[in-house]
Motif scaffolding. Sequence first.
Motif, short mmCIF file in Angstrom:
data_model
loop_
_atom_site.label_atom_id
_atom_site.label_comp_id
_atom_site.label_asym_id
_atom_site.label_seq_id
_atom_site.Cartn_x
_atom_site.Cartn_y
_atom_site.Cartn_z
N THR A 118 2.67 9.40 4.47
CA THR A 118 2.20 10.50 5.14
C THR A 118 0.78 9.90 6.27
OG1 THR A 118 0.37 11.14 3.66
CG2 THR A 118 1.30 12.97 4.28
N VAL A 119 0.94 8.64 6.53
CA VAL A 119 0.01 7.82 6.90
C VAL A 119 0.26 7.65 8.79
CG1 VAL A 119 -0.91 6.18 5.09
CG2 VAL A 119 0.74 5.47 6.66
N TYR A 120 1.77 8.42 8.88
CA TYR A 120 2.40 8.80 10.22
C TYR A 120 2.39 9.14 10.69
CZ TYR A 120 3.66 3.30 8.13
OH TYR A 120 4.60 2.42 7.33
N PRO A 179 -6.70 2.68 -6.58
CA PRO A 179 -6.90 1.53 -6.16
C PRO A 179 -5.37 2.49 -5.26
CG PRO A 179 -6.47 0.68 -8.91
CD PRO A 179 -6.52 2.32 -8.97
N VAL A 180 -4.77 1.42 -3.89
CA VAL A 180 -4.39 2.76 -2.94
C VAL A 180 -2.44 1.22 -3.18
CG1 VAL A 180 -5.38 4.34 -2.17
CG2 VAL A 180 -5.25 1.66 -1.47
N VAL A 224 1.26 -1.05 0.10
CA VAL A 224 -0.09 -0.06 0.18
C VAL A 224 0.63 1.14 0.26
CG1 VAL A 224 -1.76 1.09 1.61
CG2 VAL A 224 -1.82 -0.72 1.43
N TYR A 225 0.66 1.86 -0.66
CA TYR A 225 0.87 3.59 -0.58
C TYR A 225 0.92 4.37 0.14
CZ TYR A 225 1.90 2.92 -6.28
OH TYR A 225 1.77 2.30 -7.52
N THR A 226 2.36 4.85 1.14
CA THR A 226 2.58 5.38 2.03
C THR A 226 2.45 6.99 1.50
OG1 THR A 226 4.59 5.41 2.97
CG2 THR A 226 3.28 3.90 3.77
N LEU A 227 2.29 7.22 0.84
CA LEU A 227 2.06 8.88 0.42
C LEU A 227 2.90 9.58 0.71
CD1 LEU A 227 -1.66 8.00 -0.88
CD2 LEU A 227 0.37 8.33 -2.63
N THR A 272 6.51 11.57 9.59
CA THR A 272 7.18 10.55 9.31
C THR A 272 7.48 9.03 9.23
OG1 THR A 272 8.66 11.25 10.88
CG2 THR A 272 9.15 12.03 9.03
N ALA A 273 8.15 8.16 9.00
CA ALA A 273 7.95 6.52 9.12
C ALA A 273 8.32 6.46 10.57
CB ALA A 273 8.63 5.57 7.86
#
Lengths: 312, 447
Positions: free
Chosen positions: B131-133, B360-361, B125-128, B142-143
Amino acid sequence: MSTASVATLAGDRTGGRKAGAAFGDDRLWRWLTFSPALALMLLLSVLPLANLFVSSFQDITWAGGDSTRSFVGLSHYRALGSDALFRAGLVNTFIFAFCAVAGQMVLGLGLALLCSKVTRGRVLYRAIFILPILIPGIVIGAIWKLMLNYDFGLINQGLALLGVMQHDWLGSAETALLSVIVVDIWHWTPFCFLLFLAGIESLPQDIFEAAKVDGAKPWQEFRYITLPLMIPTIVVTFAFRLVLAFKVFDEVYLLTSGGPGTATEVVSFTLYQRFFTEDRIGYGSAMSVAVIFLVSLLLVIALSARRGLGRT
Amino acid sequence: MRNLPGINRRHALAGMGAAAATAATWRPLWAQTVAPITIVINQSPWFDSFRRTVERYESETGNRVELDVNPFAGSLEKQRNSVRANEGQYDILIMNSGWFTEMYAGGFVAPITDIDPGFKLDPKVYTLGDTVYYNAEKKTVTADGKLMSVPVQPNIPMLYYRGDLYAEAGLEAPATFAELEENARRFHEPPQRYGIVQRGARGPHTVAYDFYPYLYGHGGGIFRDQSSGDYTVTLNSPEGREALEYYIRLAREAGHPKTAAMDQAEVVQSIVTGQAAHVMMVIAAWSQMDDPNKSAVVDKVEWAPPPSLPELPTAPGLGHWLAGVAHNVPDERKRAAVEFLRWFQTKEAQLTTAEAGGIPVHAAVYDEPIADEHRYRWMKPLAQALPHAVNIYQFPEASEVIAVLELGLNRAIAGEISAVESLNGMADEIHAIMDKHQYDTSQIEPL
């Protein structure tokens, strides 16, 4: 009314007075009956305004799901002066309000004078004239967005038939505010029309008959009888419309979003931007208080003018 | 059939009907394993694909999902109201790139791994831009932070161009700004057709969003380095000036005369009616191009990554959407929300999204045979562009900066002020905002 019932009423009044005396010359009783209404008014209008006023001296930030309020004094009010968007909004709002209301007053009075002379099909005329005021703001936005569309709008198509070049009515800084004013005139002229028509129809007819006997021409009738007698209605209509025009939001939001640039920026839209979009609650509250103050000032000026004209 | 004592045929039929009706009503409740949830979402071009994906989730699991659909700005307002209440109305917030940091930093989104420590984001899944963290201590995206959300739409702007016109002229898709300008001028035949139609209207995140690929593709930017906390405002750099002057030149010389008033709906309209040779807009609008009920250019539109300068990679700004779980809902609803996200991130769910017109992601979907089908010809260029997508904002006060950009860019495009005045003015205002919020900020020499 029978003698018996009159006696009963008189007896009640006497009894009431006695009871009132027990409450200290009616004062306590009056306050007791008045207090629910007062409490409701405080709850519904004064309390929210007080909350807004207090918030205007604070900055509100969020962390860990909770808000923190910090006192910032008058800094929000000071910042209003240097907010270019607010300044542009104020200037445009004044231009918008005075131009739109002036147009509505002239057209509304003209239509009311014409309609007052019509004897046949009155209901039909009135229904047609008041139609725009019944249409929801969102529909008005859709109607005029289509009418003013650059590529396929009715206005540009009409101009093309006449050999005139298309014009970007809402996208050009020269015509955007004018276009919004025209839409507002279209929307609110019926409001003025209705008030003026009611005013004209309630004028005493014997004065007009006397003027006719004296040989007054229609223009003289209007200038020396209708207009002076209509002054109170005109001033009240003007005050109402000015205050409402000052609060314009939906037409600007739907047609131009304040653009292009700041050409159609109005204070309500700036307030929406600052308070809601940017989530600056403290600063937005200060702006709200300033706007409320300005609208109140307008109302006071208009009502003072009415009193002055009434004395004249 | 022999009747039972006291029960005739009519009674039996009525009983069977009632039993069938009861079973039909109750089946989802039996199958349901988690609490019903409510998702607050905006009405975007990709919404229909999300709705259909949710419907599949409901039919597969028996779980219930309610969608509260709103306009873009309305969705943000509803989210703010809900997360600031004692108990939230919405379980999952669909957050835009313009406001997700506001939700993270305000503590309004519960970290997914706090709700379910066993939850793993699918590595495909793209974390783009990560920005998911969110790292709450460092206040950075940041990751090394906690997992806060799952991507819903990896929305970035792409170049839509008329493939039929390009084929006739024997041209290749433009990779550089110079090529785009040359081709736009070539196909510019107003008022029948405009070389390019750009979005220039002021809005919640309108003209600024469409300007990002030009700004970053010219090597410019708004801040020097957000990841390291350096918020020096670089918007009014020579690169920024080149980008804005290019944007305005395209609009005036090969674009639509009302660019300053163009919003997204009008840009979409211009390409589907055949009035535009190029547009640069979010990939989410792809499905409308080949819809015969909406488009006069079915099968004629092609896609390419946004152009850039020859020495720079494409640089589309992330305008993506993330799904986070609200902090102020009961635990059982939080767990139900995580169950939905666990299902949503699978390749199968993402295939449904793609087939329903969404983006799709899950990277594996782009390697599926579907990506070679003509209908999904946008997938390969999108897969090329996605790794270069730029996360424009990493701080919660982004909406204030966006408002400055919206006005300043619109004024420059409308001709109210020059590009230089606009850039210097915007840089001053952005610097003041960052300074007010106590970020490490400074300014470069004005233009």
